[in-house]
Enzyme design. Structure first.
Site, PDB file in Angstrom:
ATOM      1  N   ARG A  37       0.580  -1.172   0.186  1.00  0.00           N
ATOM      2  CA  ARG A  37       0.128  -0.141   0.419  1.00  0.00           C
ATOM      3  C   ARG A  37       0.506   1.262  -0.165  1.00  0.00           C
ATOM      4  O   ARG A  37       0.507   2.381  -0.730  1.00  0.00           O
ATOM      5  CB  ARG A  37      -0.766   0.115   1.307  1.00  0.00           C
ATOM      6  CG  ARG A  37      -2.272  -1.314   1.024  1.00  0.00           C
ATOM      7  CD  ARG A  37      -3.284  -0.839   2.307  1.00  0.00           C
ATOM      8  NE  ARG A  37      -4.349  -1.451   1.632  1.00  0.00           N
ATOM      9  CZ  ARG A  37      -5.051  -1.567   2.802  1.00  0.00           C
ATOM     10  NH1 ARG A  37      -4.897  -1.619   4.127  1.00  0.00           N
ATOM     11  NH2 ARG A  37      -6.317  -1.785   2.778  1.00  0.00           N
ATOM     12  N   LYS A 198     -17.600 -17.488   3.365  1.00  0.00           N
ATOM     13  CA  LYS A 198     -18.844 -17.668   3.160  1.00  0.00           C
ATOM     14  C   LYS A 198     -19.282 -16.782   2.241  1.00  0.00           C
ATOM     15  O   LYS A 198     -19.099 -15.412   2.087  1.00  0.00           O
ATOM     16  CB  LYS A 198     -19.110 -16.804   5.253  1.00  0.00           C
ATOM     17  CG  LYS A 198     -18.401 -17.178   6.058  1.00  0.00           C
ATOM     18  CD  LYS A 198     -19.264 -16.734   8.200  1.00  0.00           C
ATOM     19  CE  LYS A 198     -18.962 -16.614   8.820  1.00  0.00           C
ATOM     20  NZ  LYS A 198     -19.016 -15.509   9.731  1.00  0.00           N
ATOM     21  N   GLY A 351      -6.981 -10.414   0.620  1.00  0.00           N
ATOM     22  CA  GLY A 351      -5.966 -10.940   1.080  1.00  0.00           C
ATOM     23  C   GLY A 351      -5.352 -12.473   0.530  1.00  0.00           C
ATOM     24  O   GLY A 351      -4.345 -12.486  -0.449  1.00  0.00           O
ATOM     25  N   GLY A 374     -12.624  -4.339   1.856  1.00  0.00           N
ATOM     26  CA  GLY A 374     -13.558  -3.999   2.252  1.00  0.00           C
ATOM     27  C   GLY A 374     -13.963  -3.394   0.895  1.00  0.00           C
ATOM     28  O   GLY A 374     -15.660  -3.408  -0.174  1.00  0.00           O
TER      29      GLY A 374
END
Ligand code: 3PG
Length: 395
Positions: A37, A198, A351, A374
């Site tokens: 980043r 999930k 990730g 996110g």
């Protein structure tokens, strides 16, 4: 892109507030374990320096909950940035207040000042207007290169744009072009590969992409819920019982829209959730009662790779199995290779997907690796990201 960037405004001789996302992983000794980043913002910073701007950098790190926490200080990040960019980075121990004010005032063209963690002040996450105004008062213009936090309407991301003109940096521009471009007008055939543990975490992404893609591939732990919803036994696999109806409805929606929905045809099952568990490959109609699916099998790997042949755009988010255990990493690695070899415009987020690309040495073959977790998911869901929406539009 309809948002202004640093190329569209005059920055020479100006004080430029640059919001970056230096929320990087660190180990217990405070060493940065992945500086991606930071490196991703270098093109913006180098351009501003070449233009003789004075840079005031601001970021959050972790979730210190509105007061100073030593382990979340940005000081080590300043040292890392100085090494990467090859020049001094002055560190301000506060992001607002008289010290920050005088340090910003003294800053000369071509210099970099890094402010202390924005989230040491609760006003940052509350998008407090006075706080945003204080940040803005340090500079003449604001640049947002913090795609990773652009889904948060925080003071340094959104509020500040009400006080000073705000434009996109080059990283932000690239994220908008690739991630936003995939959602808005992808070249087709468009294939999305969605994985992860999930269904719950990816419902919005699946629902939105179902309206855009030609093929949707579902793997990883979340595929178990779709396998169960299709009527197969799943043994002790992770299945979200409360999402079975939703999975059936998504399967139905894919059919109605003519989207080719691909689920695993075979899986690697294990007798327990452990790196050294006994494991074997079985077809999805043969998952033993006491075993659990922890990866996609070789037939699925092949079918998924085949589905990418001829694709013009590929979006991949989420692992195909329990990637952190070697025995169950093969599916994710195979997908990494297939995406890298696809020849399509490839956009990867998440990730584990990125780690798989790095492990297999294939990262350089990907068109765009998103720096947002996110944020990239919300973008793929079709949501408006406040940090992007607030930037100045091109005339
Ligand atoms: C991230 O790492 O996803 C961004 O830096 C945002 O962090 P947050 O989830 O703590 O807002």
């Amino acid at each position: 892109m309809n948002k202004k960037t640093i190329r569209d405004i005059k920055v020479a001789g100006k004080k430029v507030f640059v919001r970056v996302d230096y929320n990087v992983p660190m180990d217990k000794s405070g060493q940065i374990t992945d500086d991606t980043r930071i490196r991703a913002t270098l093109p913006t910073l180098k351009y501003l320096l070449e233009q003789e701007a004075a840079i005031i950098l601001a970021s959050h790190l972790g979730r210190p909950k509105g007061s100073p926490v030593a382990e979340f200080s940005l000081a080590p990040i300043g040292r890392k940035l100085a090494a990467l960019i090859g020049q001094d980075v002055v560190f301000a121990p506060e992001c607002v207040g008289p010290v920050a004010q005088s340090m910003a005032k003294a800053l000369q063209p071509g210099q970099i000042l890094l402010l202390e963690n924005l989230r040491f002040h609760k006003e940052e996450e509350k998008n407090d207007s006075a706080f945003a105004g204080e940040l803005a008062s340090l500079a003449d213009v604001a640049v947002n290169d913090a795609f990773g936090v652009s889904h948060r309407a925080h003071a340094s991301v959104e509020g500040i744009t009400r006080f000073v003109p705000a434009v996109a940096g080059f990283l932000m521009e690239k994220e908008i072009a690739f991630v936003g471009g995939a959602v808005a007008n992808a070249a087709r055939p468009f294939v999305a590969i969605i994985g992860g543990a999930k269904v719950t975490d990816k419902i919005g992404v699946i629902e939105n992409l179902l309206q855009k893609v030609d093929t949707l591939i579902i793997g990883g732990g979340m595929a178990n819920t779709f396998i169960a919803a299709s009527g197969y036994g799943t043994g002790k696999s992770l299945v979200e019982a409360d999402k079975l109806d939703l999975a059936r409805s998504l399967i139905g929606q894919a059919k109605e829209r003519g989207v080719n929905l691909l689920l695993p045809a075979d899986v690697v099952i294990a007798d327990r959730f452990a790196a050294d568990a006994a494991h074997k490959v079985v077809a999805i109609n043969a998952i033993s009662e006491d075993w659990m699916a922890l990866d996609i099998g070789p037939a699925s790997q092949q079918a998924f790779a085949q589905a990418l042949v001829g694709a013009k755009t590929v979006v991949w988010n989420g692992p195909m199995g329990v990637f952190e255990m070697d025995a169950f990493a093969k599916g994710t690695e195979a997908v990494a290779k297939a995406v890298a070899d696809s020849g399509a415009i490839s956009i990867v987020g998440g990730g584990d997907s990125i780690a798989a690309l790095e492990k297999t040495g294939l990262a350089s073959k990907i068109s765009h690796i998103s720096t947002g977790g996110g944020a990239s998911l919300e973008y793929l869901e079709g949501k408006v990201l406040p940090g992007i929406a607030a930037l100045a539009d091109k005339e």
